[in-house]
Design an enzyme around this catalytic site. Structure first.
Site, PDB file in Angstrom:
ATOM      1  N   ARG A   1      78.001  27.982  50.100  1.00  0.00           N
ATOM      2  CA  ARG A   1      77.143  27.815  51.286  1.00  0.00           C
ATOM      3  C   ARG A   1      75.673  27.957  50.905  1.00  0.00           C
ATOM      4  NH1 ARG A   1      79.737  31.960  55.241  1.00  0.00           N
ATOM      5  NH2 ARG A   1      78.268  31.168  56.785  1.00  0.00           N
TER       6      ARG A   1
ATOM      7  N   ARG B   1      85.007  36.842  58.506  1.00  0.00           N
ATOM      8  CA  ARG B   1      85.112  35.381  58.538  1.00  0.00           C
ATOM      9  C   ARG B   1      85.684  34.874  57.228  1.00  0.00           C
ATOM     10  NH1 ARG B   1      79.427  33.043  60.668  1.00  0.00           N
ATOM     11  NH2 ARG B   1      79.967  31.476  59.120  1.00  0.00           N
TER      12      ARG B   1
ATOM     13  N   ARG C   1      70.365  21.167  60.165  1.00  0.00           N
ATOM     14  CA  ARG C   1      70.620  21.620  58.801  1.00  0.00           C
ATOM     15  C   ARG C   1      70.413  20.511  57.775  1.00  0.00           C
ATOM     16  NH1 ARG C   1      74.422  26.239  60.182  1.00  0.00           N
ATOM     17  NH2 ARG C   1      75.235  27.138  58.287  1.00  0.00           N
TER      18      ARG C   1
ATOM     19  N   ARG D   1      79.716  41.291  56.531  1.00  0.00           N
ATOM     20  CA  ARG D   1      79.697  40.925  57.960  1.00  0.00           C
ATOM     21  C   ARG D   1      81.091  41.073  58.558  1.00  0.00           C
ATOM     22  NH1 ARG D   1      76.874  35.459  59.552  1.00  0.00           N
ATOM     23  NH2 ARG D   1      78.080  34.643  57.815  1.00  0.00           N
TER      24      ARG D   1
ATOM     25  N   LYS E   1      70.197  35.015  61.421  1.00  0.00           N
ATOM     26  CA  LYS E   1      69.859  34.113  62.525  1.00  0.00           C
ATOM     27  C   LYS E   1      70.615  34.507  63.800  1.00  0.00           C
ATOM     28  CE  LYS E   1      71.075  30.362  60.281  1.00  0.00           C
ATOM     29  NZ  LYS E   1      71.513  31.042  59.038  1.00  0.00           N
TER      30      LYS E   1
HETATM   31  P1  ADP Z   1      73.368  34.265  60.018  1.00  0.00           P
HETATM   32  O1  ADP Z   1      73.595  33.983  61.472  1.00  0.00           O
HETATM   33  O2  ADP Z   1      71.990  33.876  59.565  1.00  0.00           O
HETATM   34  O3  ADP Z   1      74.432  33.698  59.132  1.00  0.00           O
HETATM   35  P2  ADP Z   1      73.993  37.034  60.768  1.00  0.00           P
HETATM   36  O4  ADP Z   1      73.023  37.276  61.894  1.00  0.00           O
HETATM   37  O5  ADP Z   1      75.410  36.843  61.131  1.00  0.00           O
HETATM   38  O6  ADP Z   1      73.437  35.845  59.814  1.00  0.00           O
HETATM   39  O7  ADP Z   1      73.832  38.250  59.746  1.00  0.00           O
HETATM   40  C1  ADP Z   1      74.652  38.321  58.578  1.00  0.00           C
HETATM   41  C2  ADP Z   1      75.067  39.778  58.359  1.00  0.00           C
HETATM   42  O8  ADP Z   1      73.925  40.539  57.935  1.00  0.00           O
HETATM   43  C3  ADP Z   1      75.612  40.472  59.603  1.00  0.00           C
HETATM   44  O9  ADP Z   1      76.656  41.339  59.206  1.00  0.00           O
HETATM   45  C4  ADP Z   1      74.427  41.261  60.152  1.00  0.00           C
HETATM   46  O10 ADP Z   1      74.835  42.429  60.833  1.00  0.00           O
HETATM   47  C5  ADP Z   1      73.644  41.598  58.873  1.00  0.00           C
HETATM   48  N1  ADP Z   1      72.189  41.557  59.062  1.00  0.00           N
HETATM   49  C6  ADP Z   1      71.488  40.697  59.828  1.00  0.00           C
HETATM   50  N2  ADP Z   1      70.166  40.945  59.730  1.00  0.00           N
HETATM   51  C7  ADP Z   1      70.029  41.981  58.869  1.00  0.00           C
HETATM   52  C8  ADP Z   1      68.900  42.710  58.347  1.00  0.00           C
HETATM   53  N3  ADP Z   1      67.649  42.394  58.709  1.00  0.00           N
HETATM   54  N4  ADP Z   1      69.147  43.713  57.487  1.00  0.00           N
HETATM   55  C9  ADP Z   1      70.413  44.016  57.106  1.00  0.00           C
HETATM   56  N5  ADP Z   1      71.516  43.409  57.566  1.00  0.00           N
HETATM   57  C10 ADP Z   1      71.327  42.383  58.435  1.00  0.00           C
HETATM   58  P1  AMP Z   2      77.356  29.248  60.346  1.00  0.00           P
HETATM   59  O1  AMP Z   2      78.147  29.975  61.381  1.00  0.00           O
HETATM   60  O2  AMP Z   2      76.023  28.763  60.853  1.00  0.00           O
HETATM   61  O3  AMP Z   2      77.236  30.008  59.060  1.00  0.00           O
HETATM   62  O4  AMP Z   2      78.164  27.905  60.030  1.00  0.00           O
HETATM   63  C1  AMP Z   2      79.496  27.953  59.520  1.00  0.00           C
HETATM   64  C2  AMP Z   2      79.875  26.579  58.981  1.00  0.00           C
HETATM   65  O5  AMP Z   2      79.884  25.610  60.052  1.00  0.00           O
HETATM   66  C3  AMP Z   2      78.927  25.986  57.928  1.00  0.00           C
HETATM   67  O6  AMP Z   2      79.203  26.464  56.622  1.00  0.00           O
HETATM   68  C4  AMP Z   2      79.219  24.470  58.079  1.00  0.00           C
HETATM   69  O7  AMP Z   2      80.438  24.102  57.467  1.00  0.00           O
HETATM   70  C5  AMP Z   2      79.404  24.348  59.601  1.00  0.00           C
HETATM   71  N1  AMP Z   2      78.128  24.064  60.275  1.00  0.00           N
HETATM   72  C6  AMP Z   2      77.460  24.873  61.138  1.00  0.00           C
HETATM   73  N2  AMP Z   2      76.330  24.289  61.567  1.00  0.00           N
HETATM   74  C7  AMP Z   2      76.273  23.071  60.960  1.00  0.00           C
HETATM   75  C8  AMP Z   2      75.331  22.011  60.962  1.00  0.00           C
HETATM   76  N3  AMP Z   2      74.195  22.068  61.700  1.00  0.00           N
HETATM   77  N4  AMP Z   2      75.596  20.933  60.199  1.00  0.00           N
HETATM   78  C9  AMP Z   2      76.717  20.832  59.471  1.00  0.00           C
HETATM   79  N5  AMP Z   2      77.635  21.817  59.393  1.00  0.00           N
HETATM   80  C10 AMP Z   2      77.424  22.929  60.142  1.00  0.00           C
END
Ligand code: ADP
Ligand code: AMP
Length: 215
Positions: free
Chosen positions: A169, A158, A86, A125, A13
């Protein structure tokens, strides 16, 4: 343009949002990023969110809704919501705020990816604590290992990207968040289901094609 990006943690995302905001010049409102900023600043909200985030649980709905509605008010040219809503309660809270503002969401981009792909994406990541850039040790490597391409310094993992917290998660996603797609289906919203198992730029290309065709 106002968009929502849905999908499990690690679906990509944040990665896709960065590309969307660059192309369409809208704001990127990531609930996770805003919470991490609040924590780093040591605010009341950051302190309240801490234990939930560290365990992979969701932060209480009322805190999140207030936080996101405040961010939306600062983005008059449009935004993409990343990680929000969410829960059903958050989706309803968002609807109420949109109705009050006389605004509507143009489309929901739903990133569809199998759980099996999530663990390696999240544990691999690496993020820049200064500029927020996100890399991956295998699929999106920085030019110099462990360093941000923008010259900010060291990349970090992270603390909630460990296998144990990732597993929590994912459970949280399936129990509380996956149903949000159904909420929007019932409302006949524009939902763009995207296969996010593909390579990053292929996913972006497919999203852009869909969004361009909406205009
Ligand atoms: P989210 O915001 O949904 O938690 P991220 O955008 O941070 O996910 O992506 C999670 C990890 O996967 C990051 O390290 C990113 O570089 C990698 N990633 C994202 N999209 C892809 C993809 N289509 N293929 C492979 N790796 C990806
Ligand atoms: P993310 O960066 O989206 O993976 O979010 C990291 C963490 O933040 C999640 O595991 C939750 O603990 C909290 N969080 C982020 N967005 C929300 C949401 N919309 N509602 C509740 N908790 C959230």
């Amino acid at each position: 343009m106002r968009l929502i990006l849905l999908g499990p943690p690690g679906a990509g995302k944040g990665t896709q949002c960065k590309r969307i905001v660059e192309k369409y010049q809208i704001a990127h409102l990531s609930s996770g990023d805003i919470l991490r900023t609040e924590r780093a600043a040591g605010t009341d909200l950051g302190k309240k969110a801490q234990s939930y985030m560290d365990s992979g649980a969701l932060v209480p709905d009322d805190l999140i809704i207030d936080m996101m509605v405040a961010a939306m008010k600062k983005a008059p040219k449009g935004y993409v919501l990343d990680g929000f809503p969410r829960t059903m309660v958050q989706a309803e809270g968002l609807d109420k705020a949109l109705a009050r503002a006389g605004e509507k969401i143009d489309a929901i981009v739903n990133l569809v990816v199998d759980d099996a792909l999530i663990l390696p994406r999240m544990t691999g990541r690496r993020s820049c604590p200064k500029c927020g850039a996100v890399y991956h040790i295998a699929t999106l490597r920085p030019k110099v290992e462990g360093k941000c391409d923008k010259g900010c310094g060291d990349l970090v993992q992270r603390p909630d990207d460990t296998p144990e917290v990732v597993s929590n998660r994912l459970k949280t996603y399936h129990h509380q968040t996956a149903a949000v797609v159904g909420y929007y289906q019932k409302k006949n919203a524009v939902i763009l289901n995207m296969d996010a198992s593909r390579e990053i730029s292929q996913v972006s290309k497919a999203i852009f094609q869909k969004l361009d065709s909406l205009k």
